[in-house]
Design an enzyme around this catalytic site. Structure first.
Site, PDB file in Angstrom:
ATOM      1  N   GLU A   1       0.831  -1.209   0.000  1.00 34.14           N
ATOM      2  CA  GLU A   1       0.000   0.000   0.000  1.00 34.14           C
ATOM      3  C   GLU A   1       0.865   1.259   0.000  1.00 34.14           C
ATOM      4  O   GLU A   1       0.590   2.215  -0.740  1.00 34.14           O
ATOM      5  CB  GLU A   1      -0.925  -0.014   1.224  1.00 34.14           C
ATOM      6  CG  GLU A   1      -1.704   1.272   1.455  1.00 34.14           C
ATOM      7  CD  GLU A   1      -2.712   1.602   0.362  1.00 34.14           C
ATOM      8  OE1 GLU A   1      -3.220   2.745   0.355  1.00 34.14           O
ATOM      9  OE2 GLU A   1      -2.997   0.725  -0.490  1.00 34.14           O
TER      10      GLU A   1
ATOM     11  N   HIS B   1       2.431   1.798  -3.407  1.00 43.18           N
ATOM     12  CA  HIS B   1       1.449   2.307  -4.367  1.00 43.18           C
ATOM     13  C   HIS B   1       1.233   3.806  -4.172  1.00 43.18           C
ATOM     14  O   HIS B   1       1.157   4.564  -5.148  1.00 43.18           O
ATOM     15  CB  HIS B   1       0.129   1.548  -4.200  1.00 43.18           C
ATOM     16  CG  HIS B   1      -0.964   2.051  -5.094  1.00 43.18           C
ATOM     17  ND1 HIS B   1      -0.822   2.153  -6.466  1.00 43.18           N
ATOM     18  CD2 HIS B   1      -2.232   2.489  -4.820  1.00 43.18           C
ATOM     19  CE1 HIS B   1      -1.935   2.624  -6.996  1.00 43.18           C
ATOM     20  NE2 HIS B   1      -2.797   2.844  -6.019  1.00 43.18           N
TER      21      HIS B   1
ATOM     22  N   HIS C   1     -12.419   3.653  -9.344  1.00 43.46           N
ATOM     23  CA  HIS C   1     -11.030   4.064  -9.093  1.00 43.46           C
ATOM     24  C   HIS C   1     -10.110   3.702 -10.263  1.00 43.46           C
ATOM     25  O   HIS C   1      -9.345   4.542 -10.755  1.00 43.46           O
ATOM     26  CB  HIS C   1     -10.549   3.405  -7.798  1.00 43.46           C
ATOM     27  CG  HIS C   1      -9.249   3.933  -7.285  1.00 43.46           C
ATOM     28  ND1 HIS C   1      -9.068   5.250  -6.944  1.00 43.46           N
ATOM     29  CD2 HIS C   1      -8.060   3.321  -7.050  1.00 43.46           C
ATOM     30  CE1 HIS C   1      -7.827   5.431  -6.530  1.00 43.46           C
ATOM     31  NE2 HIS C   1      -7.190   4.275  -6.588  1.00 43.46           N
TER      32      HIS C   1
ATOM     33  N   HIS D   1     -19.597  -9.988 -16.057  1.00 45.44           N
ATOM     34  CA  HIS D   1     -18.350  -9.469 -16.632  1.00 45.44           C
ATOM     35  C   HIS D   1     -17.912 -10.310 -17.828  1.00 45.44           C
ATOM     36  O   HIS D   1     -17.479  -9.771 -18.853  1.00 45.44           O
ATOM     37  CB  HIS D   1     -17.255  -9.462 -15.570  1.00 45.44           C
ATOM     38  CG  HIS D   1     -15.913  -9.060 -16.108  1.00 45.44           C
ATOM     39  ND1 HIS D   1     -15.693  -7.838 -16.711  1.00 45.44           N
ATOM     40  CD2 HIS D   1     -14.714  -9.735 -16.156  1.00 45.44           C
ATOM     41  CE1 HIS D   1     -14.421  -7.764 -17.096  1.00 45.44           C
ATOM     42  NE2 HIS D   1     -13.819  -8.899 -16.781  1.00 45.44           N
TER      43      HIS D   1
ATOM     44  N   HIS E   1      -3.645  -9.122 -16.672  1.00 48.96           N
ATOM     45  CA  HIS E   1      -5.010  -8.773 -17.069  1.00 48.96           C
ATOM     46  C   HIS E   1      -5.217  -7.262 -17.003  1.00 48.96           C
ATOM     47  O   HIS E   1      -5.806  -6.663 -17.907  1.00 48.96           O
ATOM     48  CB  HIS E   1      -5.988  -9.494 -16.137  1.00 48.96           C
ATOM     49  CG  HIS E   1      -7.373  -9.622 -16.682  1.00 48.96           C
ATOM     50  ND1 HIS E   1      -7.665 -10.232 -17.888  1.00 48.96           N
ATOM     51  CD2 HIS E   1      -8.575  -9.219 -16.179  1.00 48.96           C
ATOM     52  CE1 HIS E   1      -8.964 -10.202 -18.100  1.00 48.96           C
ATOM     53  NE2 HIS E   1      -9.541  -9.587 -17.082  1.00 48.96           N
TER      54      HIS E   1
END
Length: 302
Positions: free
Chosen positions: A57, A60, A122, A213, A275
């Site tokens: 975290e 990032h 986001h 999806h 992905h």
């Protein structure tokens, strides 16, 4: 054109890719609360405790903050250097505004918490900032070439593909992000159907999210194939359009393959990050097509 500006564009584009991949890594590893409810500090301190979640975290956040400085520098420099190019100022503003939006959304999620519906935005907001930076960088390189001044043709069918696919891709991206934020990635352990043991149709909420999806992604896959075939038949002499669609076709195949691999590998992190990487690259190319459509329509009006 200034080589330093080109270098900054390349570095900023790569940095924004790391922001996107880093965000996916945070979600996939469940590290969103690795720094607790503290922001911009990590658990109340500048440097985090040495746990995997806090390091992911914090890293990032660090990459996002560094990227923010780079994006701002690129926006200001391109505004001054190639501000005469019509798209420059718009893209400069978009890159900065959407980077700020994604940072605020991430910070709000940490401090106040947020629903999966909101958090799924986001990644999409970050994608827009990345695409804006990518296009800004292309404009810098384009300013030294003759491509921009060359006339070109985009028929109504191809315009429909270019505009429709970019809009629909954003919808599919949202459904994919929603899959991640609802922990539905392994809700269906078979492919293409949800489960061969308990019936082919989904029965639970998370299964419906996953299969929704997949259905949306399948339509996108078919649509890009159709657009690529159209480009191969009608636009072989227009390299930007032809090769753009050929690369898009390769990327959507890789995107689908990595998605299937995520299921069969039971959420292997490498496949999951691939992905996110492939869809980011695809979205960037599709946004370039949108730029070409806007230019062509102005060209026709003259």
């Amino acid at each position: 054109m200034n080589k330093a500006l080109k270098g900054l564009g390349i570095i900023t584009t790569i940095a924004m890719l790391f922001v996107l991949i880093g965000g996916a890594l945070v979600t996939k590893t469940g590290s969103g609360m690795g720094c607790g409810r503290s922001w911009p500090l990590c658990n109340g301190s500048i440097f985090p405790a040495l746990t995997l979640e806090s390091i992911i975290e914090w890293s990032h956040r660090f990459v996002s903050g560094t990227s923010g400085v780079l994006v701002l520098a690129l926006a200001i420099w391109t505004w001054k250097k190639i501000g005469h190019i019509r798209e420059t100022k718009f893209l400069a503003v978009m890159s900065v505004v959407f980077l700020i939006l994604q940072a605020l959304l991430g910070a709000a999620a940490v401090v106040f918490g947020s629903s999966a519906l909101i958090m799924a935005l986001h990644f999409g907001i970050s994608l827009i900032s990345f695409a804006s930076v990518l296009l800004l960088t292309l404009l810098v390189f384009e300013a030294d070439s003759k491509q921009k001044s060359e006339s070109f043709y985009i028929g109504k069918t191809m315009q429909f593909h270019m505009i429709g696919i970019i809009i629909y891709t954003y919808v599919v991206v949202y459904t994919g992000a929603y899959v991640r934020h609802t922990s539905s990635s392994l809700a269906c352990l078979d492919f293409p159907m949800c489960s061969t043991e308990n019936g082919w149709l989904p029965g639970k909420f998370h299964e419906w999210v996953q299969m929704g999806h997949r259905a949306a992604a399948l339509l996108l896959f078919a649509w890009i194939i159709a657009a690529a075939v159209h480009a191969a038949r009608q636009y072989k002499n227009q390299k930007r359009i032809y090769w753009g669609w050929m690369i898009s076709l390769i990327l959507i195949i890789l995107q689908a393959a990595s998605g299937i691999a995520v299921v069969y590998s039971r959420l292997d992190l490498g496949f999951a990050l691939a992905h996110a990487f492939f869809i980011s690259c695809l979205f960037g190319i599709l946004c370039y097509f949108l730029l070409l459509v806007a230019r062509y329509r102005r060209q026709v009006q003259k």
